[in-house]
Design an enzyme around this catalytic site. Structure first.
Site, PDB file in Angstrom:
ATOM      1  N   ARG A 141       0.836  -1.203   0.000  1.00  0.00           N
ATOM      2  CA  ARG A 141       0.000   0.000   0.000  1.00  0.00           C
ATOM      3  C   ARG A 141       0.864   1.244   0.000  1.00  0.00           C
ATOM      4  O   ARG A 141       1.899   1.298   0.667  1.00  0.00           O
ATOM      5  CB  ARG A 141      -0.892   0.029   1.245  1.00  0.00           C
ATOM      6  CG  ARG A 141      -2.057  -0.941   1.151  1.00  0.00           C
ATOM      7  CD  ARG A 141      -2.996  -0.795   2.315  1.00  0.00           C
ATOM      8  NE  ARG A 141      -2.314  -0.919   3.581  1.00  0.00           N
ATOM      9  CZ  ARG A 141      -2.699  -0.348   4.696  1.00  0.00           C
ATOM     10  NH1 ARG A 141      -3.767   0.420   4.715  1.00  0.00           N
ATOM     11  NH2 ARG A 141      -2.036  -0.529   5.809  1.00  0.00           N
ATOM     12  N   SER A 204       7.200  -5.581   6.929  1.00  0.00           N
ATOM     13  CA  SER A 204       6.772  -6.513   7.988  1.00  0.00           C
ATOM     14  C   SER A 204       7.497  -7.843   7.940  1.00  0.00           C
ATOM     15  O   SER A 204       6.887  -8.900   7.718  1.00  0.00           O
ATOM     16  CB  SER A 204       5.266  -6.711   7.884  1.00  0.00           C
ATOM     17  OG  SER A 204       4.666  -5.449   7.889  1.00  0.00           O
ATOM     18  N   ASP A 257       5.228  -3.839  11.116  1.00  0.00           N
ATOM     19  CA  ASP A 257       3.770  -3.577  11.191  1.00  0.00           C
ATOM     20  C   ASP A 257       3.242  -3.609  12.633  1.00  0.00           C
ATOM     21  O   ASP A 257       2.302  -2.882  12.971  1.00  0.00           O
ATOM     22  CB  ASP A 257       2.962  -4.526  10.292  1.00  0.00           C
ATOM     23  CG  ASP A 257       3.291  -6.002  10.484  1.00  0.00           C
ATOM     24  OD1 ASP A 257       4.207  -6.323  11.266  1.00  0.00           O
ATOM     25  OD2 ASP A 257       2.628  -6.836   9.834  1.00  0.00           O
TER      26      ASP A 257
HETATM   27  C1  BGC Z   1       7.167 -11.314  10.238  1.00  0.00           C
HETATM   28  C2  BGC Z   1       6.945 -10.144  11.168  1.00  0.00           C
HETATM   29  C3  BGC Z   1       5.588  -9.523  10.914  1.00  0.00           C
HETATM   30  C4  BGC Z   1       4.492 -10.582  10.977  1.00  0.00           C
HETATM   31  C5  BGC Z   1       3.107 -10.023  10.717  1.00  0.00           C
HETATM   32  C6  BGC Z   1       5.992 -12.285  10.310  1.00  0.00           C
HETATM   33  O1  BGC Z   1       6.143 -13.292   9.366  1.00  0.00           O
HETATM   34  O2  BGC Z   1       8.359 -11.990  10.573  1.00  0.00           O
HETATM   35  O3  BGC Z   1       7.968  -9.165  11.003  1.00  0.00           O
HETATM   36  O4  BGC Z   1       5.362  -8.532  11.882  1.00  0.00           O
HETATM   37  O5  BGC Z   1       4.774 -11.590  10.037  1.00  0.00           O
HETATM   38  O6  BGC Z   1       3.008  -9.409   9.499  1.00  0.00           O
END
Ligand code: BGC
Length: 518
Positions: A141, A204, A257
């Protein structure tokens, strides 16, 4: 036993005595694990528990488990394997807190506990216009966020799909695509591409941060494998791609995130101390006091608090404590990241449908489902989406008609019986309930460790929490079992689209010089 021996039947009686003894010992162990569930040694308990759970229907194990198996129905067998008792929840919390503490002490722990360089929460008064990018899983996004003060945010945003090809291609292709999305969105919104606008980047994945706007990717998760990103500074990759596109943009914050969710919810509700994602993947961030982070060797920070990106999805990948089954092992082995993200694989949306699929296929092979008729569509990896489980769990009709339409129309299973459909629904309930209870373990551990039992707000975002039926209530039940009356003060607040906004807010805090470490 000796007095029963005779010259004629010594051997048979000895064998009889020995096997009975073994069976009795095993039965007592089984009862101890399933009733008390509080073994003294967690590793031993986990091993026993794994033996107890690892009997999938196709297992050829002998002994008490195999004997029990003969009289168990498929439902009973799955209930035994997938139910997390209250006692087990308590054990898991103890182990979880221990692993949080390990991660706060050293860099290479299983749960990484990454200092985010975000050292304060917003007051609600921040203002200004910022760009935010949000790469979570399959979507990217681009947002323009205008912070209007008093917790108010106006957002304009465009959402783009990240194709499988991009996820598994190269760093350059992926980051050039991001730059292209930014450029076309700015055109669409009529924004000046040379104004040096400040941008917060929500990325994320597990990143070791070296500064608020610098961090290297440890490893990919959630099905990404794009080459040339692991070990690189992702802000550097983004900067270079934006420059190649001729855009003058200043990337001032790199944000997970979970951190974004915590911060954007705190803009509205200052009691927020934790951000959790329960979606394609899972993870959490929370506010920790600096003196509780022994591995922090960075500059002193004026607020004495730091938001920690836990990367809790990795918990259990050392194979010690999680109550996994043979089906979990199958999902793990077939994934692009075997023996990684074990906790995530029991909880998040990318894996719940896949677990269910493996169970269905196994029960077809034993003749316990669909009269043993093979279903080719279900034999394809990841063909059973978690969204199907939501529909099945929401199906309260007498004949389970929606479940029928999923199985017969979408997967071409020939003529299901009501018993088949009930069993499929029960599988979904067991997997969904286990996921929610495991997620509650993480939250209970954080509020216990940080002494927030008197009450706090936990902002939760993600498709599983938002759309999977009963998920939040099942989490609340588990929190009550774990925390008793204190669970009443733990507010699980639905957060939506917080991660993008959070990145903009962190960019704003950085812009006003408030995020500076001394
Ligand atoms: C990632 C995290 C992320 C989470 C939710 C996981 O696979 O390692 O960094 O916050 O997914 O998106």
């Amino acid at each position: 036993m000796t007095q029963l021996w005779s010259a004629d039947n010594r051997v048979p009686l000895f064998v009889f005595g020995l096997t009975t003894g073994i069976a009795l010992t095993a039965a007592v162990q089984y009862l101890v694990t399933s009733i008390s569930g509080t073994p003294l040694n967690l590793r031993a308990a986990a091993d026993e528990d794994r033996d107890h759970r690892s009997s999938s229907s196709s297992s050829s194990q002998q002994g008490p488990v195999a004997q029990r198996k003969n009289v168990e129905t498929a439902t009973q067998r799955l209930e035994r394997q997938f139910t997390i008792s209250t006692a087990m929840l308590h054990n898991l919390v103890k182990a979880f807190i221990r692993d949080m503490e390990r991660g706060l002490k050293r860099d290479n722990a299983v749960m990484k506990m990454i200092p985010s360089y975000v050292i304060r929460r917003p007051t609600g008064d921040e203002t200004g216009t910022y760009l935010a990018l949000d790469l979570g899983g399959s979507n990217f996004r681009v947002c323009e966020c205008t912070l209007a003060g008093k917790g108010q945010v106006r957002i304009r945003q465009k959402k783009f799909v990240v194709s499988e090809e991009l996820k598994t291609g190269t760093a350059t292709a992926l980051f050039d695509y991001f730059a292209e999305c930014v450029s076309s969105t700015m055109d669409g919104f009529g924004l000046d591409k040379q104004a040096g606008t400040k941008l917060g980047f929500t990325f994320s994945f597990p990143v070791q941060q070296q500064a608020l706007n610098r961090g290297t990717l440890y490893h990919w998760t959630k099905g990404f494998t794009a080459e040339g990103v692991v070990g690189q500074d992702v802000v550097g990759l983004l900067d270079a791609a934006l420059r190649r596109k001729g855009l003058k943009i200043d990337v001032t914050a790199l944000v997970n995130d979970t951190v974004g969710t915590l911060i954007s919810h705190a803009y509205l509700d200052t009691a927020t101390t934790m951000g959790v994602i329960l979606g394609t993947g899972t993870n959490a961030a929370y506010v920790e006091r600096l003196e509780n982070i022994p591995k922090w060797t960075g500059p002193k920070c004026p607020t004495n608090e730091m938001i920690i990106n836990m990367e809790w999805g990795a918990w259990g990948q050392d194979g010690i404590i999680l109550p996994t089954t043979d089906y979990d092992v199958k999902v793990d082995r077939a994934s692009p990241n075997p023996q990684k993200q074990s906790y995530e694989k029991m909880i998040s949306g990318l894996y719940l449908g896949e677990l269910t699929r493996y169970i269905i296929v196994d029960l077809i092979s034993t003749g316990e489902l669909f009269a043993g008729r093979r279903c080719e569509a279900l034999e394809v990896q990841h063909s059973f989406d978690t969204a199907n489980m939501s529909r099945i769990e929401r199906d309260h009709s007498m004949e389970l008609t929606d479940t029928r339409s999923i199985l017969e129309d979408l997967y071409a299973v020939k003529k299901t019986t009501l018993a088949d459909r009930r069993l499929v629904k029960r599988i979904c309930e067991l997997i969904g309930t286990r996921a929610a209870r495991m997620a509650a373990v993480g939250i209970a551990s954080v509020v216990t460790k940080t002494n927030k039992l008197a009450g706090t707000t936990v902002a939760v975002d993600g498709s599983v929490f938002e759309h999977y039926p009963h998920f939040a209530n099942r989490m609340r039940d588990a929190l009550r079992e774990l925390l008793g009356i204190n669970a009443e003060g733990i507010v699980l607040a639905q957060a939506r689209d917080g991660s993008g906004q959070g990145a903009a807010l962190i960019a704003a805090l950085a812009d006003h010089g408030e995020e500076k470490l001394q």
